[in-house]
Design a protein around this motif. Structure first.
Motif, PDB file in Angstrom:
ATOM      1  N   ALA A  82       0.775  -1.306   0.142  1.00 25.59           N
ATOM      2  CA  ALA A  82      -0.001   0.012  -0.121  1.00 25.59           C
ATOM      3  C   ALA A  82       0.986   1.185   0.141  1.00 25.59           C
ATOM      4  CB  ALA A  82      -1.007  -0.147   1.113  1.00 25.59           C
ATOM      5  N   GLU A  83       2.058   0.985   0.814  1.00 28.61           N
ATOM      6  CA  GLU A  83       2.820   2.242   0.939  1.00 28.61           C
ATOM      7  C   GLU A  83       3.747   2.486  -0.676  1.00 28.61           C
ATOM      8  OE1 GLU A  83       7.307   2.724   2.719  1.00 28.61           O
ATOM      9  OE2 GLU A  83       5.816   2.270   3.985  1.00 28.61           O
ATOM     10  N   PHE A  84       4.150   1.478  -1.193  1.00 26.03           N
ATOM     11  CA  PHE A  84       4.681   1.588  -2.612  1.00 26.03           C
ATOM     12  C   PHE A  84       3.572   2.112  -3.523  1.00 26.03           C
ATOM     13  CE2 PHE A  84       5.046  -0.526  -6.591  1.00 26.03           C
ATOM     14  CZ  PHE A  84       6.242   0.019  -6.993  1.00 26.03           C
ATOM     15  N   MET A  85       2.266   1.734  -3.721  1.00 26.59           N
ATOM     16  CA  MET A  85       1.309   2.152  -4.569  1.00 26.59           C
ATOM     17  C   MET A  85       0.902   3.377  -4.210  1.00 26.59           C
ATOM     18  SD  MET A  85       0.716  -0.567  -6.531  1.00 26.59           S
ATOM     19  CE  MET A  85      -1.084  -0.137  -7.083  1.00 26.59           C
ATOM     20  N   GLN A  86       0.891   4.124  -3.012  1.00 26.61           N
ATOM     21  CA  GLN A  86       0.821   5.107  -2.938  1.00 26.61           C
ATOM     22  C   GLN A  86       1.899   6.313  -3.473  1.00 26.61           C
ATOM     23  OE1 GLN A  86       0.268   6.328   1.278  1.00 26.61           O
ATOM     24  NE2 GLN A  86      -0.501   8.358   0.724  1.00 26.61           N
ATOM     25  N   GLU A  87       2.960   5.852  -3.254  1.00 19.53           N
ATOM     26  CA  GLU A  87       4.123   6.612  -3.732  1.00 19.53           C
ATOM     27  C   GLU A  87       4.067   6.358  -5.157  1.00 19.53           C
ATOM     28  OE1 GLU A  87       9.091   5.801  -4.042  1.00 19.53           O
ATOM     29  OE2 GLU A  87       8.044   5.149  -2.174  1.00 19.53           O
ATOM     30  N   MET A  88       3.676   5.480  -6.038  1.00 14.95           N
ATOM     31  CA  MET A  88       3.772   5.493  -7.196  1.00 14.95           C
ATOM     32  C   MET A  88       2.952   6.430  -7.855  1.00 14.95           C
ATOM     33  SD  MET A  88       6.319   3.687  -8.707  1.00 14.95           S
ATOM     34  CE  MET A  88       7.547   4.412  -7.183  1.00 14.95           C
TER      35      MET A  88
END
Length: 96
Positions: A82-88
């Motif tokens: 979820a953290e990665f997706m938000q960053e992307m």
């Protein structure tokens, strides 16, 4: 397994006996090492055996990548998806 008496030969001999060398490689699945002036210079292999070699390398690379990923997980070098997706989404202007 490489048979030194059978699988190492001079380039000159290979040129004279190309068809029998090809038949040998197909039968044994082993490459032939060709020498020039007594030194190993070239390895010749039939296409089927070469393809099998490439497939084995691909599998080994996949296993190595999986092992590396598991080691990174074990050492804590990961983060929640979820953290990665938000960053992307923020980085590339993608709306959720």
């Amino acid at each position: 397994m490489l048979d030194i008496s059978r699988d190492i030969q001079s380039l000159s001999n290979f040129k004279r006996n190309t068809y029998s060398a090809i038949a040998q490689m197909k039968q044994t699945g082993e490459p032939i090492i060709l020498t020039v002036n007594g030194k190993a210079e070239v390895v010749v292999q039939d296409a089927k055996s070469y393809q099998q070699l490439l497939e084995k390398i691909e599998k080994l690379e996949a296993v190595a990548g999986i092992k590396q990923g598991l080691a990174e997980i074990k050492s804590g070098k990961t983060r929640p998806v979820a953290e990665f997706m938000q960053e992307m989404q923020q980085k590339h202007g993608i709306s959720s």
